[in-house]
Design a protein around this motif. Structure first.
Motif, short mmCIF file in Angstrom:
data_model
loop_
_atom_site.label_atom_id
_atom_site.label_comp_id
_atom_site.label_asym_id
_atom_site.label_seq_id
_atom_site.Cartn_x
_atom_site.Cartn_y
_atom_site.Cartn_z
N PRO A 177 0.82 -1.23 0.00
CA PRO A 177 0.00 0.00 0.00
C PRO A 177 0.85 1.28 0.00
N LEU A 178 2.03 1.21 0.61
CA LEU A 178 2.91 2.38 0.61
C LEU A 178 3.39 2.70 -0.80
N LEU A 179 3.58 1.65 -1.59
CA LEU A 179 3.96 1.87 -2.99
C LEU A 179 2.85 2.61 -3.72
N GLU A 180 1.61 2.25 -3.44
CA GLU A 180 0.48 2.95 -4.03
C GLU A 180 0.39 4.38 -3.52
N MET A 181 0.73 4.59 -2.24
CA MET A 181 0.72 5.93 -1.67
C MET A 181 1.73 6.83 -2.37
N MET A 182 2.88 6.25 -2.77
CA MET A 182 3.91 7.03 -3.46
C MET A 182 3.41 7.54 -4.80
N LYS A 183 2.52 6.77 -5.43
CA LYS A 183 2.02 7.13 -6.76
C LYS A 183 1.14 8.38 -6.74
N VAL A 184 0.69 8.78 -5.54
CA VAL A 184 -0.13 9.98 -5.43
C VAL A 184 0.65 11.22 -5.85
N THR A 185 1.93 11.25 -5.48
CA THR A 185 2.74 12.44 -5.76
C THR A 185 3.85 12.20 -6.78
N SER A 186 4.22 10.93 -7.03
CA SER A 186 5.32 10.66 -7.95
C SER A 186 5.29 9.21 -8.39
N THR A 187 6.16 8.86 -9.32
CA THR A 187 6.33 7.47 -9.69
C THR A 187 7.26 6.81 -8.68
N PRO A 188 6.89 5.67 -8.13
CA PRO A 188 7.78 5.01 -7.16
C PRO A 188 9.17 4.80 -7.74
N SER A 189 10.16 4.89 -6.89
CA SER A 189 11.56 4.79 -7.32
C SER A 189 11.95 3.36 -7.63
N VAL A 190 13.06 3.20 -8.35
CA VAL A 190 13.62 1.88 -8.61
C VAL A 190 13.92 1.16 -7.30
N ALA A 191 14.45 1.91 -6.32
CA ALA A 191 14.81 1.30 -5.03
C ALA A 191 13.59 0.75 -4.32
N ALA A 192 12.48 1.49 -4.31
CA ALA A 192 11.27 1.02 -3.64
C ALA A 192 10.69 -0.20 -4.34
N TYR A 193 10.57 -0.11 -5.66
CA TYR A 193 10.08 -1.25 -6.44
C TYR A 193 10.95 -2.49 -6.21
N SER A 194 12.26 -2.30 -6.32
CA SER A 194 13.19 -3.43 -6.24
C SER A 194 13.16 -4.08 -4.87
N ALA A 195 13.07 -3.25 -3.81
CA ALA A 195 13.06 -3.80 -2.45
C ALA A 195 11.86 -4.73 -2.25
N LEU A 196 10.68 -4.31 -2.68
CA LEU A 196 9.48 -5.13 -2.52
C LEU A 196 9.51 -6.36 -3.43
N THR A 197 9.97 -6.18 -4.66
CA THR A 197 10.00 -7.30 -5.60
C THR A 197 11.00 -8.36 -5.15
N GLU A 198 12.15 -7.90 -4.68
CA GLU A 198 13.16 -8.83 -4.16
C GLU A 198 12.59 -9.65 -3.00
N LYS A 199 11.90 -8.96 -2.09
CA LYS A 199 11.32 -9.66 -0.93
C LYS A 199 10.25 -10.66 -1.38
N ALA A 200 9.43 -10.26 -2.33
CA ALA A 200 8.35 -11.15 -2.81
C ALA A 200 8.93 -12.41 -3.44
N PHE A 201 10.07 -12.30 -4.11
CA PHE A 201 10.72 -13.49 -4.68
C PHE A 201 11.34 -14.36 -3.58
N HIS A 202 11.69 -13.75 -2.46
CA HIS A 202 12.31 -14.49 -1.36
C HIS A 202 11.35 -15.39 -0.62
N VAL A 203 10.11 -14.92 -0.46
CA VAL A 203 9.17 -15.60 0.45
C VAL A 203 8.42 -16.73 -0.24
#
Length: 544
Positions: A177-203
């Protein structure tokens, strides 16, 4: 207590800033943690890297010296700056020690400071497992930040995401949801996207689809995933080999679809994985010979040419999505576009369409009009000597260039001059597409915005068409001869040929890869094999 004289040698005395510290104060305000490196790096190496904690007096000295030594460091941001300096994975204890110092003196760390601390926790998480106590501290910080602010700014969202993914359990999912919150004011950064995607592949497996969804979303937003994302998937497949053929095939198709080059780190991990499961994966490094021939499997890479149907779609959509967009008419007029279309109907087809002004400026903008006119004429001659039918696009002011050179251009090519304010690219691409699939164009422009405005479906088709048909000027020799860069006729991204994948890779990750059509120097030649089950083996023996 640590010797405060060392601090005074590293940092300027309060109120007496070192001259080098103030040399660039007229420049834009640096972001915390990316300030002038000379003194801050010395502070890191001479003090922070040697200690796990400092006394209150030492922290007070560091803090005050930074505030007095830099005009852009003040009481509001100095704490985040300090945590930005002690941000290495092994400096978590020191970072926590500083926050404890702030609280001991009655100061409440602000959101930026706590966000920096979360990034240090994340750095430590990538080096070692965090203890339960450390994870509890992370969650407490995240809860306090979210409790104080109903809506977090993009930077705080990113920091909280980095904190949450460093914990075990399901708490990391609160980052989505925080990623969606970022979209209100800007495009989420590579770092934010990558951190969540990396974790999702881990679990666990149920979250794999979320990882692929985020991966697709960030690539569509033109934000190349960090290496750690791919490494997380490959590390997981190393332990779940039953999924390897399907999941790795999906990854390679993703790289092909978005024309992404992985880094050498990822290429090395693929080779290691191949050594671990040779029955499923065969990977070799390779390079390309003449005409795109793989030196490992001896196959030629796939031609970049698009189909007749793809060309038809591209041609039909170009006028609607690019040529008649509002910003084109802001720099041109409907009358000029109509005049140009009528001109093309009358004089087409062409073998090559040349951007005259782009050619003229290819060797520098300080040339005289006579020199620029001669260069355009030389390029026209290059194609006329091959019996090519040529269109040159230019601007009205080119009428004032060298009469002799422009006379040659006019005599040996069709010439259309737009107003001095018009964009040439839409006209150039329209004339090229209108002339048919065999027509080329000559320009150094990478056409990024036009590819973008065609949309996600047509962009890759446009890029392949562009790669096959774009010529450009490399240089002009002292004798007046020109060196022309010809199109590369084979594909330059990951793709499959006769069951074998060819995957290019680069030396290191970059968040801003070039759009140029350069042939990558390094490639992997990959063969994926289906896993053979015991039941299949038994059945095969019975059949025999």
């Amino acid at each position: 207590m640590y010797n405060l004289r060392l601090l005074r040698n590293i940092l300027p005395i309060a109120g007496h800033a070192h001259p080098r510290w103030l040399a660039s104060q007229h420049k834009r305000r640096p972001q915390p943690g990316s300030l002038p490196p000379d003194r801050l790096e010395q502070l890191r190496s001479d003090l922070f890297e040697r200690r796990e904690e400092l006394s209150g007096a030492e922290w007070t000295e560091v803090r005050q010296s930074l505030v007095d030594g830099y005009k852009h460091i003040n009481g509001h941001n100095v704490d985040a700056v300090i945590l930005g300096v002690c941000s290495a994975p092994n400096q978590l204890a020191l970072a926590k020690n500083y926050v404890e110092f702030l609280r001991s003196r009655g100061s409440k760390p602000n959101a930026a400071t706590l966000g920096r601390l979360l990034r240090v926790y994340n750095a430590a998480y990538h080096e070692r497992p965090l203890s339960e106590a450390e994870q509890s501290e992370i969650l407490q910080i995240c809860r306090s930040l979210q409790a104080e602010h109903e809506t977090l700014d993009a930077s705080s969202c990113e920091n909280v995401i980095h904190g949450l993914v460093a914990t075990s359990g399901d708490d990391w999912q609160r980052g989505v949801p925080l990623l969606e919150m970022m979209k209100v004011t800007s495009t989420p950064s590579v770092a934010a996207y990558s951190a969540l995607t990396e974790k999702a592949f881990h679990v666990a497996s149920p979250e794999q689809e979320l990882a692929w969804l985020l991966l697709e979303e960030m690539a569509t937003a033109r934000k190349p995933p960090k290496c750690e994302v791919y490494l997380a998937l490959l590390n997981r497949l190393a332990n779940e080999t039953a999924q390897l053929p399907a999941q790795l095939s999906r990854l390679l198709q993703f790289l092909e679809r978005h024309e992404i080059l992985v880094s050498q780190r990822v290429a090395i991990r693929l080779q290691e994985l191949s050594s671990q499961v040779p029955q499923l994966l065969h990977t070799r490094t390779t390079h390309l010979g003449a005409l795109g021939k793989c030196q490992s499997c001896q196959q030629h890479l796939q031609p970049v040419a698009i189909s007749d149907e793809e060309f038809r779609q591209l041609s039909e959509c170009f006028l609607e999505r690019v040529l008649i967009r509002r910003d084109v008419f802001q720099r041109s007029t409907p009358e000029e576009v109509a005049r140009f279309k009528k001109f093309v109907e009358k004089t087409a087809p062409y073998d090559c369409v040349i951007d005259g002004l782009n050619v003229a400026y290819s060797t520098g903008t300080k040339k005289t009009p006579q020199q620029m006119a001669k260069l355009v004429a030389t390029v026209v001659r290059h194609f006329r000597e091959q019996d090519k039918r040529v269109l040159v696009l230019g601007r009205e002011h080119m009428r004032n260039w060298s009469k002799q050179a422009m006379h040659y251009v006019h005599s040996n090519a069709s010439l259309f001059l737009t107003s001095n304010l018009s964009h040439d690219d839409p006209f150039l691409l329209y004339a090229t597409l209108r002339s048919g699939q065999e027509t080329d164009f000559f320009s150094r422009d990478l056409m990024r915005s036009h590819a973008f405005h065609l949309g996600t479906e047509l962009k890759p088709i446009f890029r392949r068409w562009q790669q096959e048909h774009q010529f450009s000027l490399v240089t002009q020799t002292q004798t007046g001869q020109i060196i022309v860069k010809e199109p590369v006729r084979h594909r330059l991204c990951a793709h499959q040929v006769a069951g074998t994948w060819h995957v290019p890779y680069c030396a290191q990750y970059t968040p801003h890869p070039t759009d140029s059509f350069e042939v990558p120097a390094n490639w992997l030649c990959i063969q994926l094999k289906e896993q053979t089950t015991p039941a299949t083996k038994t059945k095969t023996k019975t059949t025999r």
